[in-house]
Enzyme design. Structure first.
Site, PDB file in Angstrom:
ATOM      1  N   CYS A  52       0.862  -1.174   0.000  1.00 35.09           N
ATOM      2  CA  CYS A  52       0.000   0.000   0.000  1.00 35.09           C
ATOM      3  C   CYS A  52       0.902   1.229   0.000  1.00 35.09           C
ATOM      4  O   CYS A  52       1.816   1.327   0.827  1.00 35.09           O
ATOM      5  CB  CYS A  52      -0.909   0.003   1.229  1.00 35.09           C
ATOM      6  SG  CYS A  52      -1.838   1.536   1.416  1.00 35.09           S
ATOM      7  N   ASP A  59      -0.254  -5.870   0.350  1.00 34.88           N
ATOM      8  CA  ASP A  59      -1.507  -6.180  -0.337  1.00 34.88           C
ATOM      9  C   ASP A  59      -1.287  -7.472  -1.112  1.00 34.88           C
ATOM     10  O   ASP A  59      -0.206  -7.701  -1.656  1.00 34.88           O
ATOM     11  CB  ASP A  59      -1.904  -5.059  -1.297  1.00 34.88           C
ATOM     12  CG  ASP A  59      -2.385  -3.814  -0.582  1.00 34.88           C
ATOM     13  OD1 ASP A  59      -3.077  -3.948   0.441  1.00 34.88           O
ATOM     14  OD2 ASP A  59      -2.073  -2.707  -1.043  1.00 34.88           O
TER      15      ASP A  59
END
Length: 154
Positions: A52, A59
């Site tokens: 992120c 992620d």
């Protein structure tokens, strides 16, 4: 076939280092030995990771890359290293998914390409990103990607 279409590959068959950024990753291609017929190729990366850009938290996504080649094929080890280079790359889901597609288009110029980025939830919201470009040639079998949508309630 007297030409060795694999002779210029730099990463296959040897030790390689994971590129530190997608920009530094080398995507290699080879001549399509079956360029006279249309067919589809699928790569699946069920453990794709990026960061992120705001929190630096990881992620995770299940990527499915489908393409119909023209004159070039992407070499799979170089694709694996390219995808791995996102591991420490900060970008939103949409940017990662579309950037992968655009880089493949730039490198191999496929007749058709489709990428499904099935991102796992962060903050309670799963984000799936889909990209396609080109027309599917008549008669090519293009199966569904087969990744179920997120079902948080089971």
């Amino acid at each position: 076939m007297s030409d060795n279409i694999y002779q210029d590959l730099q990463q296959l068959g040897g030790d390689t280092v994971l590129p530190d950024t997608p920009e530094n990753a080398i995507l290699e291609s080879v001549k399509n030995p079956q360029a006279d017929v249309d067919y589809m190729i699928r790569f699946t990366a069920p453990e794709f990771t990026s960061l992120c850009p705001m929190t630096s938290q990881p992620d995770f996504a299940h990527l499915v890359i489908d393409y119909i080649p023209d004159q070039l094929l992407v070499e799979s080890k170089s694709l694996k290293l390219f995808l791995g280079s996102f591991r420490n790359h900060g970008a939103f889901h949409e940017d990662c998914t579309v950037s992968i597609a655009r880089r493949l288009i730039e490198e191999i110029k496929p007749k058709w390409i489709r990428i499904g980025g099935y991102w796992y939830p962060r903050g309670g919201i799963p984000i799936d990103v889909f990209f396609a470009q080109g027309e599917i040639p008549k008669g090519v079998w293009v199966p569904e990607q087969g990744v179920a949508g997120y079902r948080g309630r089971g």
